[in-house]
Design an enzyme around this catalytic site. Structure first.
Site, PDB file in Angstrom:
ATOM      1  CB  CYS A  79       4.177   2.407  -1.957  1.00 17.80           C
ATOM      2  SG  CYS A  79       5.546   2.341  -0.899  1.00 17.80           S
TER       3      CYS A  79
ATOM      4  CB  CYS B 192       5.430  -2.833  10.804  1.00 17.68           C
ATOM      5  SG  CYS B 192       5.555  -1.545  12.419  1.00 17.68           S
TER       6      CYS B 192
END
Length: 410
Positions: A87, A233
């Site tokens: 990420c 989320c």
């Protein structure tokens, strides 16, 4: 490394589900927008750093991703460096680009982050996330997640990790339960992060989800892994973001008024340490503050890696925005909401803007640069002068695998 790279232009595609748009088109759009914003031409670029995490698994473009994207818009000859750091891929690409400009190797450099995660076969997308841990330790990781869920009575979290959802949501859920047990953080405070970021994202035309949610809406949503409901989320996404960096001399030559500078970018990897001890986040932020000559009290706006709602609360603490264990209070007292003392994730964050992992880090820089230039419209932070971006990638044992903290100043 103390840096002095100047942002000449930024560009970003809307994040979302773009099933009919390929990796090349996404990346090319962001590059063209950044070039147009800079007032420069493609021929002015001297090098390019391209961050991407999962194209090999999801699209099959395992190698030369940057060259393929840039060639599609007529960019060849120049050095192209492909960067993969989960990420943190594009924030690492930006780190490398800014370092090269600051070192005097180049005067005009492109940094691009691009990702395509949506696929007709969702298992391909989930597999991309499962590759961001030590896969040789996978059996033990899954066993510990299941044991943690069962011990705390988390029925939804006891099965389905990596199959029905990204296994990282189970890692975050276990950390959230631990934070609640150790510090008394409430599920309403975690839900408050999602509600806050949905309010911010409702004003961002490039965000994947723009519906403003209340805390009650968040808590009433389907459970993913206790205590995380769906809005807690981050969703996967497709998208790209790009930045054109120039040297201080080039910025003067171009006549850039009120330049936004990258004054520090710190990249570290995690290491084995006891839970609760300082890790890569603390080390990166302390070093970045020192190099930039600022402290947490000087920040105007922050974009941080809210891959889940509890991740944002915990980041408050290791970035030094509050004492350890008190991150939840910054949500419940409104400190990090627009209009508060230190707005966080004014873009809507990963929770609402979406999380095309390889594009995420530079998308944070686009938001901060525009905030410091006073062109963020309804979500503008008045008088913003110092911005901080925090982006983590992958996980090994008790710590993140890669962490980047970047400070920008106008």
């Amino acid at each position: 490394m103390k840096l002095n790279a100047v942002i000449a232009g930024v560009g970003m595609t809307p994040f979302g589900k773009h099933m009919e748009t390929g990796l090349k088109a996404l990346g090319a759009d962001a590059v063209q927008l950044a070039i147009a914003d800079s007032g420069l031409g493609l021929d002015d670029l001297q090098a390019a750093y391209v961050g991407n995490a999962a194209a090999g698994l999801v699209t099959g473009q395992e190698c030369i991703r940057g060259q393929v994207i840039l060639r599609s818009i007529g960019l060849g000859k120049l050095p192209v460096v492909n960067v993969e750091n989960a990420c943190a891929s594009s924030s690492t690409a930006l780190h490398e680009a800014a370092a090269m400009v600051s070192a005097g190797l180049y005067d005009v450099v492109l940094a691009l982050g691009v990702e395509k995660l949506y696929h007709a076969d969702k298992r391909k997308s989930f597999a991309a996330f499962s590759g961001a841990v030590d896969v040789e330790a996978m059996q033990g990781i899954m066993k510990r997640l299941q044991e943690s869920a069962k011990e705390s009575g988390a029925k939804s979290g006891a099965s389905g990790a990596g199959e029905k959802r990204s296994m990282f949501m189970d890692i975050y859920a276990a950390a959230a339960r631990g934070h609640m047990a150790n510090y008394g953080t409430t599920v309403e405070q975690f839900a408050g992060v999602s509600a806050k970021n949905s309010f911010h994202g409702s004003m961002n035309p490039r965000a994947q989800f723009r519906e403003a949610l209340s805390i009650e809406d968040v808590l009433a949503s389907p459970m993913i892994a206790e205590p995380l409901t769906r809005p807690m989320c981050s969703p996967i996404g497709d998208g790209a973001a790009a930045v054109v960096l120039v040297s201080e001399a080039k910025a003067r030559e171009l006549g850039i008024q009120k330049p936004v500078k990258i004054t520090s970018s710190v990249l570290r990897s995690g290491w084995d340490h006891e839970y609760g001890e300082d890790g890569a986040g603390e080390v990166c932020s302390r070093t970045a503050y020192e190099e930039a000559g600022v402290g947490p009290e000087d920040l105007s706006v922050v974009e941080l890696h809210d891959a889940s709602a509890p991740a944002e609360v915990m980041a408050y603490e290791y970035l030094g925005l509050c004492p350890k264990g008190e991150g939840g209070k910054l949500v419940s007292d409104g400190t990090t909401r627009l209009g508060g003392r230190l707005p966080v994730n004014t873009s809507g964050g990963l929770l609402r803007k979406g999380h095309p992992v390889g594009a995420t880090g530079i998308a944070q820089i686009v938001e901060l640069a525009e905030q410091l230039q006073g062109r963020s419209g309804d979500r503008q932070v008045e008088g913003a002068r110092v911005g901080l971006a925090q982006n983590g990638g992958g996980n090994i044992g008790p710590d993140v695998a890669a962490m980047v903290v970047t400070i920008l100043q106008s």
